[in-house]
Design a protein around this motif. Structure first.
Motif, PDB file in Angstrom:
ATOM      1  N   ASN A 170      -6.491 -13.560   2.694  1.00 23.49           N
ATOM      2  CA  ASN A 170      -7.804 -14.199   2.733  1.00 23.49           C
ATOM      3  C   ASN A 170      -7.688 -15.700   2.967  1.00 23.49           C
ATOM      4  O   ASN A 170      -8.539 -16.288   3.643  1.00 23.49           O
ATOM      5  CB  ASN A 170      -8.583 -13.911   1.445  1.00 23.49           C
ATOM      6  N   VAL A 197      -2.100  -2.592  -8.333  1.00 15.41           N
ATOM      7  CA  VAL A 197      -3.413  -3.212  -8.096  1.00 15.41           C
ATOM      8  C   VAL A 197      -3.237  -4.727  -8.043  1.00 15.41           C
ATOM      9  O   VAL A 197      -3.751  -5.405  -7.141  1.00 15.41           O
ATOM     10  CB  VAL A 197      -4.433  -2.803  -9.183  1.00 15.41           C
ATOM     11  N   GLN A 198      -2.472  -5.265  -8.978  1.00 18.27           N
ATOM     12  CA  GLN A 198      -2.211  -6.709  -9.016  1.00 18.27           C
ATOM     13  C   GLN A 198      -1.433  -7.148  -7.781  1.00 18.27           C
ATOM     14  O   GLN A 198      -1.721  -8.189  -7.197  1.00 18.27           O
ATOM     15  CB  GLN A 198      -1.464  -7.064 -10.308  1.00 18.27           C
ATOM     16  N   LYS A 221       0.841  -1.208   0.000  1.00 16.91           N
ATOM     17  CA  LYS A 221       0.000   0.000   0.000  1.00 16.91           C
ATOM     18  C   LYS A 221       0.872   1.252   0.000  1.00 16.91           C
ATOM     19  O   LYS A 221       0.547   2.238  -0.671  1.00 16.91           O
ATOM     20  CB  LYS A 221      -0.952  -0.021   1.198  1.00 16.91           C
ATOM     21  N   SER A 236       2.179   1.698  -3.440  1.00 18.90           N
ATOM     22  CA  SER A 236       1.112   2.241  -4.294  1.00 18.90           C
ATOM     23  C   SER A 236       1.022   3.759  -4.148  1.00 18.90           C
ATOM     24  O   SER A 236       0.880   4.485  -5.140  1.00 18.90           O
ATOM     25  CB  SER A 236      -0.235   1.606  -3.945  1.00 18.90           C
ATOM     26  N   ARG A 239      -3.569  -9.679  -0.809  1.00 14.66           N
ATOM     27  CA  ARG A 239      -4.903  -9.779  -0.203  1.00 14.66           C
ATOM     28  C   ARG A 239      -5.446 -11.209  -0.324  1.00 14.66           C
ATOM     29  O   ARG A 239      -6.034 -11.745   0.618  1.00 14.66           O
ATOM     30  CB  ARG A 239      -5.857  -8.787  -0.871  1.00 14.66           C
ATOM     31  N   ASP A 240      -5.209 -11.834  -1.467  1.00 13.46           N
ATOM     32  CA  ASP A 240      -5.652 -13.222  -1.648  1.00 13.46           C
ATOM     33  C   ASP A 240      -4.971 -14.154  -0.648  1.00 13.46           C
ATOM     34  O   ASP A 240      -5.609 -15.069  -0.107  1.00 13.46           O
ATOM     35  CB  ASP A 240      -5.373 -13.698  -3.075  1.00 13.46           C
ATOM     36  N   GLU A 247      -1.290  -5.748  -4.734  1.00 15.33           N
ATOM     37  CA  GLU A 247      -2.151  -5.732  -3.547  1.00 15.33           C
ATOM     38  C   GLU A 247      -3.164  -6.871  -3.594  1.00 15.33           C
ATOM     39  O   GLU A 247      -3.446  -7.492  -2.564  1.00 15.33           O
ATOM     40  CB  GLU A 247      -2.851  -4.384  -3.410  1.00 15.33           C
ATOM     41  N   THR A 248      -3.697  -7.160  -4.758  1.00 18.70           N
ATOM     42  CA  THR A 248      -4.657  -8.265  -4.895  1.00 18.70           C
ATOM     43  C   THR A 248      -4.005  -9.593  -4.536  1.00 18.70           C
ATOM     44  O   THR A 248      -4.595 -10.417  -3.821  1.00 18.70           O
ATOM     45  CB  THR A 248      -5.219  -8.319  -6.328  1.00 18.70           C
ATOM     46  N   SER A 249      -2.786  -9.802  -4.998  1.00 21.41           N
ATOM     47  CA  SER A 249      -2.071 -11.047  -4.722  1.00 21.41           C
ATOM     48  C   SER A 249      -1.873 -11.243  -3.217  1.00 21.41           C
ATOM     49  O   SER A 249      -2.127 -12.329  -2.678  1.00 21.41           O
ATOM     50  CB  SER A 249      -0.721 -11.024  -5.441  1.00 21.41           C
TER      51      SER A 249
END
Length: 162
Positions: A140, A129-130, A96, A99, A136-137, A132-134
């Motif tokens: 999760n 974006v990719q 973050k 970013s 975050r996954d 952070e998504t990685s």
């Protein structure tokens, strides 16, 4: 059109930040290896390589536009963690932050009316974006697999190829 001094400085600062990121993830990979988490270590080694490649890509961009790159001091990175989930929480915080740095770089490029730098920064906005998504996954997986062992998550994360 040659890159101006203000953009050269901003890119040099970002290159330094990318190299810090590479070192951070390398240190995390070493921690994971020391603790016996081979899958997490594999993921972090690849992440470290990717961040170094970002620095090289940015440096080449500046150099191709007639500029110069000056790498700043790269601070020592933390290396004491308690558990795998904590490492990925720290990774998310860091991504973050990166970013925010990339957005500031893009905003400066816009202010400087440097279309080439705007276009270049845009691809890294998408990249973040990719990133952070990685992460975050992965976080999760920790949250949703409470009934499973961390070793299962280690195995899943270790399947990263690039």
């Amino acid at each position: 059109m040659d890159i101006n001094a203000k953009m050269q400085k901003a890119f040099s600062d970002q290159i330094t930040a990318e190299l810090y990121s590479s070192n951070l993830y390398l240190e995390m990979a070493f921690w994971f290896r020391k603790e016996g988490w081979k899958g997490f270590a594999n993921w972090m080694f690849k992440q470290s390589d990717e961040e170094k490649q970002h620095a090289m890509d940015m440096a080449n961009f500046v150099l191709n536009r007639g500029g110069a790159v000056k790498i700043g001091t790269i601070e020592a990175v933390p290396n004491d963690y308690k558990e795998p989930r904590e490492v990925f929480e720290k990774t998310m915080e860091h991504e973050k932050h990166v970013s925010e740095l990339i957005h500031a770089l893009a905003e400066l490029a816009e202010d400087e009316h440097d279309r080439a730098s705007v276009n270049f920064a845009d691809k890294y906005i998408d990249e973040q974006v990719q990133e952070e998504t990685s992460v975050r996954d992965i976080l999760n997986l920790f949250r949703h697999r409470d009934g499973h062992t961390v070793a299962t998550i280690d195995d899943i994360v270790g399947q990263r190829e690039a």
